[in-house]
Motif scaffolding. Structure first.
Motif, PDB file in Angstrom:
ATOM      1  N   GLN A  50     -33.990  11.449   4.898  1.00 49.73           N
ATOM      2  CA  GLN A  50     -34.735  10.193   4.740  1.00 49.73           C
ATOM      3  C   GLN A  50     -33.769   9.057   4.472  1.00 49.73           C
ATOM      4  N   ALA A  51     -33.908   7.960   5.220  1.00 51.19           N
ATOM      5  CA  ALA A  51     -33.049   6.801   5.054  1.00 51.19           C
ATOM      6  C   ALA A  51     -33.905   5.570   4.769  1.00 51.19           C
ATOM      7  N   ILE A  52     -33.470   4.792   3.786  1.00 55.46           N
ATOM      8  CA  ILE A  52     -34.169   3.565   3.424  1.00 55.46           C
ATOM      9  C   ILE A  52     -33.123   2.467   3.304  1.00 55.46           C
ATOM     10  N   SER A  53     -33.328   1.376   4.004  1.00 56.58           N
ATOM     11  CA  SER A  53     -32.418   0.232   3.880  1.00 56.58           C
ATOM     12  C   SER A  53     -33.223  -1.058   3.894  1.00 56.58           C
ATOM     13  N   ARG A  54     -32.656  -2.086   3.314  1.00 49.58           N
ATOM     14  CA  ARG A  54     -33.376  -3.356   3.202  1.00 49.58           C
ATOM     15  C   ARG A  54     -33.065  -4.292   4.352  1.00 49.58           C
ATOM     16  N   ARG A  55     -32.148  -3.909   5.260  1.00 53.34           N
ATOM     17  CA  ARG A  55     -31.834  -4.780   6.398  1.00 53.34           C
ATOM     18  C   ARG A  55     -31.835  -3.974   7.674  1.00 53.34           C
ATOM     19  N   TYR A  93     -31.672  -0.817  -4.737  1.00 56.08           N
ATOM     20  CA  TYR A  93     -31.246   0.575  -4.600  1.00 56.08           C
ATOM     21  C   TYR A  93     -29.827   0.798  -5.123  1.00 56.08           C
ATOM     22  N   VAL A  94     -29.190  -0.259  -5.638  1.00 55.34           N
ATOM     23  CA  VAL A  94     -27.843  -0.246  -6.230  1.00 55.34           C
ATOM     24  C   VAL A  94     -26.764  -0.072  -5.155  1.00 55.34           C
ATOM     25  N   VAL A  95     -26.887   0.930  -4.287  1.00 53.28           N
ATOM     26  CA  VAL A  95     -25.878   1.195  -3.260  1.00 53.28           C
ATOM     27  C   VAL A  95     -25.858   0.039  -2.256  1.00 53.28           C
ATOM     28  N   ASP A  96     -24.663  -0.506  -1.997  1.00 55.10           N
ATOM     29  CA  ASP A  96     -24.554  -1.674  -1.126  1.00 55.10           C
ATOM     30  C   ASP A  96     -24.782  -1.327   0.349  1.00 55.10           C
ATOM     31  N   GLU A  97     -23.914  -0.493   0.905  1.00 58.27           N
ATOM     32  CA  GLU A  97     -23.976  -0.161   2.330  1.00 58.27           C
ATOM     33  C   GLU A  97     -23.427   1.246   2.529  1.00 58.27           C
ATOM     34  N   VAL A  98     -24.025   1.999   3.459  1.00 57.66           N
ATOM     35  CA  VAL A  98     -23.560   3.355   3.755  1.00 57.66           C
ATOM     36  C   VAL A  98     -23.368   3.507   5.259  1.00 57.66           C
ATOM     37  N   THR A 142     -28.345  -2.978   1.831  1.00 58.08           N
ATOM     38  CA  THR A 142     -28.111  -3.696   3.091  1.00 58.08           C
ATOM     39  C   THR A 142     -28.477  -2.783   4.253  1.00 58.08           C
ATOM     40  N   GLN A 143     -27.521  -2.058   4.774  1.00 60.03           N
ATOM     41  CA  GLN A 143     -27.816  -1.249   5.951  1.00 60.03           C
ATOM     42  C   GLN A 143     -27.246   0.157   5.801  1.00 60.03           C
ATOM     43  N   LEU A 144     -27.840   1.066   6.558  1.00 60.11           N
ATOM     44  CA  LEU A 144     -27.347   2.438   6.705  1.00 60.11           C
ATOM     45  C   LEU A 144     -27.070   2.657   8.177  1.00 60.11           C
ATOM     46  N   ILE A 145     -25.827   2.983   8.499  1.00 57.35           N
ATOM     47  CA  ILE A 145     -25.420   3.192   9.884  1.00 57.35           C
ATOM     48  C   ILE A 145     -25.017   4.646  10.078  1.00 57.35           C
ATOM     49  N   HIS A 159      -7.751  -5.431   6.433  1.00 54.53           N
ATOM     50  CA  HIS A 159      -9.138  -5.295   5.980  1.00 54.53           C
ATOM     51  C   HIS A 159      -9.350  -3.938   5.309  1.00 54.53           C
ATOM     52  N   SER A 160     -10.011  -3.967   4.170  1.00 57.47           N
ATOM     53  CA  SER A 160     -10.276  -2.710   3.475  1.00 57.47           C
ATOM     54  C   SER A 160     -11.469  -2.002   4.110  1.00 57.47           C
ATOM     55  N   PRO A 161     -11.337  -0.713   4.417  1.00 54.59           N
ATOM     56  CA  PRO A 161     -12.477   0.031   4.977  1.00 54.59           C
ATOM     57  C   PRO A 161     -13.581   0.256   3.956  1.00 54.59           C
ATOM     58  N   TYR A 162     -13.341  -0.115   2.706  1.00 56.43           N
ATOM     59  CA  TYR A 162     -14.337   0.086   1.649  1.00 56.43           C
ATOM     60  C   TYR A 162     -15.090  -1.199   1.308  1.00 56.43           C
ATOM     61  N   VAL A 163     -14.898  -2.221   2.148  1.00 58.93           N
ATOM     62  CA  VAL A 163     -15.544  -3.511   1.920  1.00 58.93           C
ATOM     63  C   VAL A 163     -16.519  -3.804   3.052  1.00 58.93           C
ATOM     64  N   SER A 164     -17.713  -4.209   2.676  1.00 62.31           N
ATOM     65  CA  SER A 164     -18.759  -4.542   3.637  1.00 62.31           C
ATOM     66  C   SER A 164     -18.570  -5.957   4.170  1.00 62.31           C
ATOM     67  N   LYS A 165     -19.220  -6.233   5.277  1.00 61.97           N
ATOM     68  CA  LYS A 165     -19.243  -7.610   5.786  1.00 61.97           C
ATOM     69  C   LYS A 165     -20.246  -8.465   5.021  1.00 61.97           C
ATOM     70  N   TYR A 166     -21.111  -7.796   4.248  1.00 61.90           N
ATOM     71  CA  TYR A 166     -22.107  -8.522   3.475  1.00 61.90           C
ATOM     72  C   TYR A 166     -21.520  -8.945   2.126  1.00 61.90           C
ATOM     73  N   GLU A 167     -22.089  -9.980   1.568  1.00 62.89           N
ATOM     74  CA  GLU A 167     -21.628 -10.433   0.261  1.00 62.89           C
ATOM     75  C   GLU A 167     -22.793 -10.963  -0.557  1.00 62.89           C
ATOM     76  N   ASP A 168     -22.553 -11.040  -1.853  1.00 67.24           N
ATOM     77  CA  ASP A 168     -23.524 -11.657  -2.748  1.00 67.24           C
ATOM     78  C   ASP A 168     -22.800 -12.739  -3.553  1.00 67.24           C
ATOM     79  N   ALA A 169     -23.417 -13.189  -4.623  1.00 62.36           N
ATOM     80  CA  ALA A 169     -22.829 -14.275  -5.403  1.00 62.36           C
ATOM     81  C   ALA A 169     -21.483 -13.900  -6.002  1.00 62.36           C
ATOM     82  N   GLU A 170     -21.223 -12.592  -6.152  1.00 65.75           N
ATOM     83  CA  GLU A 170     -19.979 -12.133  -6.757  1.00 65.75           C
ATOM     84  C   GLU A 170     -18.898 -11.832  -5.729  1.00 65.75           C
ATOM     85  N   GLY A 171     -19.233 -11.919  -4.435  1.00 57.37           N
ATOM     86  CA  GLY A 171     -18.255 -11.648  -3.391  1.00 57.37           C
ATOM     87  C   GLY A 171     -18.708 -10.569  -2.440  1.00 57.37           C
ATOM     88  N   LEU A 172     -17.739 -10.024  -1.697  1.00 55.66           N
ATOM     89  CA  LEU A 172     -18.053  -9.004  -0.702  1.00 55.66           C
ATOM     90  C   LEU A 172     -18.553  -7.720  -1.361  1.00 55.66           C
TER      91      LEU A 172
END
Length: 331
Positions: A326-331, A233-238, A307-310, A269-282
């Motif tokens: 409508q909300a769709i998330s993979r976690r 979905y391209v978007v990391d976390e919302v 990742t997640q929508l909170i 801590h940056s408020p624009y950074v998720s706790k999740y990461e991939d091979a390229e980082g956070l």
């Protein structure tokens, strides 16, 4: 409007993207419906065949319709100029699949609907006489014999009729929406139906009573790749929060969003950074204000994340009747 970049789409302060529908003035007479009732229009009115209405040209107010004959063809045909077709809101697509979309404070994105302001005027209406009783054709009984059809001219009061808003599609790993969006649609006094009404035979009976559709906001897009069966979905976390602090004033188009600290967060801590990461980082974390969404007058909101929508507890999303979230998330 299409804004397509790899790393960043940046809308600076006081910038404006406007695909809103136009507002135009038209005389009330432009709404006039005129048609001849022949055997086709009277095919289901057996009591009127061979009567005064056979071959008669009638005049109808489209907001009131005709209780006799099929006028759906005349209602469906409405000649419009290019200007008159510009009353619908347009489409905005922004994409930065490798980075972020940033909208600074006071930047505006407008995809609201326009409409038509019909002026006070006159309108012709057919009336039918049966004995000493006279009926407007909008409520004339279809089973009685009529002695005469006459046309009168009525004074009519103007009104507004809103048209549909457009859509905004945002596809990026991170989003900052510090400005405003407008996807509202104006509802005129006669616009109360979800669709133009039809009778039991499926024939349209009125025109101009359908509600104008409010705008659509789409965040994220399913861009499947051949190498994976999982959606991307391209978007990391919302995160949807009640209120969101804007970017600091020294943030520039070249600044690294993930290195911003102290805005809506704590410590380093940056408020624009998720706790999740991939091979390229956070990953990115996009926090959107519920107030911003509510003020936009939207009818549809669809958010998809990898990742997640909170939705935070104090965030309240208000969209009105006949709206969809409508909300769709993979976690």
């Amino acid at each position: 409007v299409l804004l397509d970049a790899e790393q960043r789409v940046y809308l600076g302060e006081e910038s404006r993207i406007d695909v809103s529908g136009s507002w135009i003035d038209r005389p009330f007479e432009d709404t006039q419906v005129k048609l001849q009732l022949n055997s086709v229009e009277l095919r289901d009115e057996h009591g009127q065949k061979g009567g005064v209405l056979q071959g008669e040209t009638i005049y109808v107010n489209p907001l009131e319709g005709s209780n006799i004959g099929d006028i759906s063809g005349a209602l469906a045909y409405e000649e419009k100029s290019a200007q008159e077709r510009s009353t619908y809101g347009g489409e905005i697509i922004m994409s930065a699949t490798g980075g972020d979309i940033i909208q600074r404070e006071v930047a505006e994105i407008d995809f609201s609907g326009g409409g038509v302001d019909y002026q006070d005027g006159t309108l012709k209406v057919t009336q039918l006489r049966s004995g000493d009783k006279v009926y407007d054709i909008s409520d004339a009984p279809d089973h009685i014999h009529y002695d005469e059809a006459v046309t009168i001219t009525k004074q009519v009061s103007g009104y507004v009729e809103g048209d549909d808003a457009g859509s905004l599609k945002l596809t990026a790993r991170g989003l900052v929406l510090d400005g405003t969006m407008d996807g509202a649609a104006t509802q005129g006094p006669y616009q109360k139906e979800t669709a133009e009404p039809v009778n039991e035979l499926g024939n349209q009976t009125l025109r101009g009573v359908k509600v104008a559709e409010k705008g659509t906001l789409l965040i994220g897009e399913n861009v499947r790749t051949a190498s994976s069966s999982d959606p991307d979905y391209v978007v990391d976390e919302v995160v949807i929060a009640d209120k969101v602090s804007p970017l600091p004033s020294d943030f520039t188009p070249e600044s690294d969003l993930k290195k911003v600290t102290g805005t809506g967060g704590s410590g380093s801590h940056s408020p624009y950074v998720s706790k999740y990461e991939d091979a390229e980082g956070l990953l990115y974390k996009s926090t959107i204000s519920a107030d911003t969404l509510n003020a936009a007058g939207l009818g549809t909101i669809q958010i998809a994340t990898n990742t997640q929508l909170i939705i935070e507890q104090d965030a309240e999303i208000l969209m009105g009747s006949n709206s969809k979230f409508q909300a769709i998330s993979r976690r």
